[in-house]
Design a protein around this motif. Structure first.
Motif, PDB file in Angstrom:
ATOM      1  N   UNK A 213       0.734  -1.100   0.149  1.00 24.08           N
ATOM      2  CA  UNK A 213       0.105  -0.113   0.143  1.00 24.08           C
ATOM      3  C   UNK A 213       0.822   1.334   0.061  1.00 24.08           C
ATOM      4  N   UNK A 214       1.968   1.232   0.751  1.00 25.92           N
ATOM      5  CA  UNK A 214       2.626   2.336   0.952  1.00 25.92           C
ATOM      6  C   UNK A 214       3.392   2.569  -0.441  1.00 25.92           C
ATOM      7  N   UNK A 215       3.956   1.503  -1.239  1.00 20.92           N
ATOM      8  CA  UNK A 215       4.628   1.694  -2.600  1.00 20.92           C
ATOM      9  C   UNK A 215       3.586   2.337  -3.668  1.00 20.92           C
ATOM     10  N   UNK A 216       2.505   1.761  -3.399  1.00 25.62           N
ATOM     11  CA  UNK A 216       1.314   2.202  -4.267  1.00 25.62           C
ATOM     12  C   UNK A 216       0.930   3.690  -3.959  1.00 25.62           C
ATOM     13  N   UNK A 217       0.807   4.047  -2.905  1.00 23.83           N
ATOM     14  CA  UNK A 217       0.691   5.603  -2.516  1.00 23.83           C
ATOM     15  C   UNK A 217       1.745   6.377  -2.885  1.00 23.83           C
ATOM     16  N   UNK A 218       3.128   5.933  -2.508  1.00 27.40           N
ATOM     17  CA  UNK A 218       4.196   6.774  -2.869  1.00 27.40           C
ATOM     18  C   UNK A 218       4.347   6.965  -4.286  1.00 27.40           C
ATOM     19  N   UNK A 219       3.872   5.901  -5.031  1.00 26.18           N
ATOM     20  CA  UNK A 219       3.882   6.148  -6.618  1.00 26.18           C
ATOM     21  C   UNK A 219       2.963   6.975  -7.228  1.00 26.18           C
ATOM     22  N   UNK A 220       1.809   6.996  -6.515  1.00 24.01           N
ATOM     23  CA  UNK A 220       0.568   7.950  -6.779  1.00 24.01           C
ATOM     24  C   UNK A 220       1.126   9.523  -6.647  1.00 24.01           C
TER      25      UNK A 220
END
Lengths: 182, 127
Positions: free
Chosen positions: A31-38
């Motif tokens: 979830x963190x990787x996704x949020x950081x990506x977005x």
């Protein structure tokens, strides 16, 4: 024995804190990787992850346990990230930039990358934002096309098309370099 | 461009892209801090009461048919068992018939077991 996501969610629905902690442990990094990506902002990404987990605790009874948990949860993360991004924009504050752009500006990283890395960075920048995000989510962050489709709110076929087009553009940008190398 | 060259180039592209735009990762300290923040924030949302209720209802579920049958039986037999006898003794299926009751059964005045008033009068008249 490791409990399935659906079983953990059933327990969360009944107020089981241990099951909730297990889900946090299982999906926090993704979830963190996704949020950081977005979003491109680590502190903001942490807030998004926290909000997303609290949201699923609140709305556990709305979860359909016949569907896979991970894409559903990633959709929640993406929605919260998107709302946050929109709020920043409407407030007139500096829009959060996708992580690719902030990474590209870092001088130490640019030195490490060399010619091929530079060419890749340039080619990535020329891609439409949506296409770049979908390509990075699938090729770097390891989401399946179905999961990325859930995040982007489109069909898996559309995701695959974007990934294909992005790869084609990157190949064209690098072909001269690799063509001389190999 | 042939397929094997395409595949090799794709691999190198993915590798380079991952270097240029890596997946964001939490270090150990940030991870622990974020985890604690999430659990604390969700604490108010997660209500332990339903868990207890679920456990209790799961335990009681096999007993429900038995309890229902017992309830039904009590409803049917309750008025019969609780019927006080004229002398204050509660009659039940195990109550032994006294001598006067045996005599009453042979009394030609009584029309039958439904003649409650007659039965009552007969009992009273024996006193």
């Amino acid at each position: 024995m490791e409990l399935s996501d659906a079983e953990l969610m059933r327990r969360v629905k009944a107020g089981d804190r241990g099951a909730f902690a297990a889900l946090v442990e299982r999906y926090m990094d993704g979830a963190y990787a996704l949020a950081a990506r977005l979003l491109g902002e680590p502190a903001e990404a942490e807030d998004v992850v926290q909000d997303a987990f609290v949201r699923i605790a609140e709305c556990a009874d709305r979860y359909d346990d016949t569907r896979p948990f991970r894409p559903w949860f990633y959709r929640v993360v993406a929605n919260i990230a998107s709302n946050r991004k929109r709020r920043f924009r409407t407030r007139g504050e500096e829009a959060l930039s996708p992580i690719t752009e902030s990474e590209l500006e870092a001088p130490d990283r640019a030195a490490e990358r060399g010619q091929i890395g530079e060419r890749i960075a340039e080619a990535l920048e020329t891609l439409p934002e949506r296409q770049r995000s979908l390509f990075l989510l699938c090729e770097v962050d390891g989401l399946t096309s179905a999961e990325a489709a859930e995040v982007a709110g489109c069909a898996p076929g559309t995701v695959r098309w974007h990934v294909h087009e992005a790869r084609k553009a990157l190949r064209e940008a690098l072909d001269p370099l690799y063509g001389t190398d190999s | 461009m042939n397929d094997s060259r395409d595949g090799g180039l794709d691999e190198r592209i993915t590798e380079q892209v991952a270097r240029v735009a890596p997946t964001a990762k939490l270090d150990g300290v940030s991870r622990a801090r974020l985890r604690n923040r999430i659990l604390a924030a969700a604490d108010a949302v997660l209500d332990p009461a339903p868990a207890w209720w679920e456990m209790a209802s799961a335990w009681a579920r096999p007993l429900i048919p038995t309890a229902a049958a017992a309830g039904l039986l009590a409803l049917l037999l309750g008025p019969v068992l609780a019927e006080p006898s004229a002398d204050g003794v509660v009659l039940g299926p195990d109550t032994e018939a006294g001598e006067e009751w045996m005599l009453l059964a042979d009394d030609p005045v009584l029309d039958g077991p439904d003649d409650v008033d007659g039965l009552l009068m007969a009992v009273l008249s024996t006193d």
